[in-house]
Design an enzyme around this catalytic site. Structure first.
Site, PDB file in Angstrom:
ATOM      1  N   ARG A   1       1.906  12.294  -9.358  1.00 31.80           N
ATOM      2  CA  ARG A   1       2.407  11.111  -8.874  1.00 31.80           C
ATOM      3  C   ARG A   1       3.993  10.756  -9.101  1.00 31.80           C
ATOM      4  NH1 ARG A   1      -2.005   7.619  -7.766  1.00 31.80           N
ATOM      5  NH2 ARG A   1      -4.016   7.913  -8.998  1.00 31.80           N
TER       6      ARG A   1
ATOM      7  N   PHE B   1      -2.460  16.157   3.991  1.00 30.42           N
ATOM      8  CA  PHE B   1      -2.618  15.551   2.779  1.00 30.42           C
ATOM      9  C   PHE B   1      -1.262  15.668   1.948  1.00 30.42           C
ATOM     10  CE2 PHE B   1      -4.084  14.639  -1.687  1.00 30.42           C
ATOM     11  CZ  PHE B   1      -4.839  13.761  -1.487  1.00 30.42           C
TER      12      PHE B   1
ATOM     13  N   GLU C   1       0.910  -1.133   0.020  1.00 34.21           N
ATOM     14  CA  GLU C   1       0.076  -0.048   0.032  1.00 34.21           C
ATOM     15  C   GLU C   1       0.808   1.156  -0.066  1.00 34.21           C
ATOM     16  OE1 GLU C   1      -2.979   1.113  -0.282  1.00 34.21           O
ATOM     17  OE2 GLU C   1      -4.376   0.161   0.337  1.00 34.21           O
TER      18      GLU C   1
END
Ligand code: IMP
Length: 184
Positions: free
Chosen positions: A166, A153, A100
């Site tokens: 990303r 975040f 993850e």
């Protein structure tokens, strides 16, 4: 759209990430010595972590992918998860290591563990690069954690905001108001 990198603050450097991922790879290699192993990566956020991690894992292993989506907006998990893409191979009787990118409320992982356990693996363990432990809404056991982070975040190293960022090689946090004001 342009990346306003100046409005992002580096939180975990490229070097720190590489060093920690190497440590995790070494630890996983020791723990799975002589055993069969399949890495199950959760798309899309964990692909960058996976691609580095697997090169530090020295035991033979296969790799497979799953994609889940959680209903709700891009920065808050709703707790309702569904499978968008399933594994391409059977995990029955195999040692599974779920890879993850980040565990936040824990709903995604909790759901994944439940449905993968129904398929009769020999064992399932979990490695996550980042863990926002204080945000947890469901109790789950995580075997390997790269970094524990506070409730902020973050983007980069696979993690997105609205599918962007990303590709950033380090982990960044936005400066105040960055995502709210982003329109270009
Ligand atoms: P959970 O179900 O609340 O644990 O959410 C896990 C998923 O939410 C991750 O796999 C990410 O896709 C997303 N997520 C949670 N926090 C962040 C973050 O800080 N940046 C980017 N994505 C995040």
């Amino acid at each position: 759209m342009t990346y306003r990198i100046a409005e992002l603050k580096e939180y975990i450097s490229r070097e720190a990430l590489q060093q920690r991922v190497a440590e995790l790879g070494a630890q996983i290699s020791r723990d799975y010595a002589g055993q069969d192993l399949v890495l199950v990566a959760v798309l899309k956020g964990s692909v960058v972590f996976l691609s580095d991690l697997m090169r530090y894992i020295t035991v033979p292993h296969s790799v497979d992918f799953m994609a889940t989506s959680s209903y709700g907006n891009s920065t808050e998990s709703s707790g309702v998860v569904r499978i968008v893409k399933d594994l391409s191979m059977s995990i029955t009787g195999r040692n599974v290591l779920i890879v993850e990118d980040i565990i936040d409320t824990g709903h995604t992982l909790h759901y994944l563990l439940r449905i993968l356990n129904e398929r009769g693996p020999s064992a399932i363990h979990v490695v996550t690069l980042l863990d926002k432990k204080e945000r947890r809404e469901v109790a789950i056991e995580v075997d390997y954690v790269g970094f524990e982070i506070p409730n902020a975040f973050v983007v980069g190293y696979g993690l997105d905001f609205n599918e962007y960022y990303r590709n950033l090689p380090a982990i960044f946090v936005p400066k105040e108001g960055f995502f709210q004001g982003e329109t270009d």
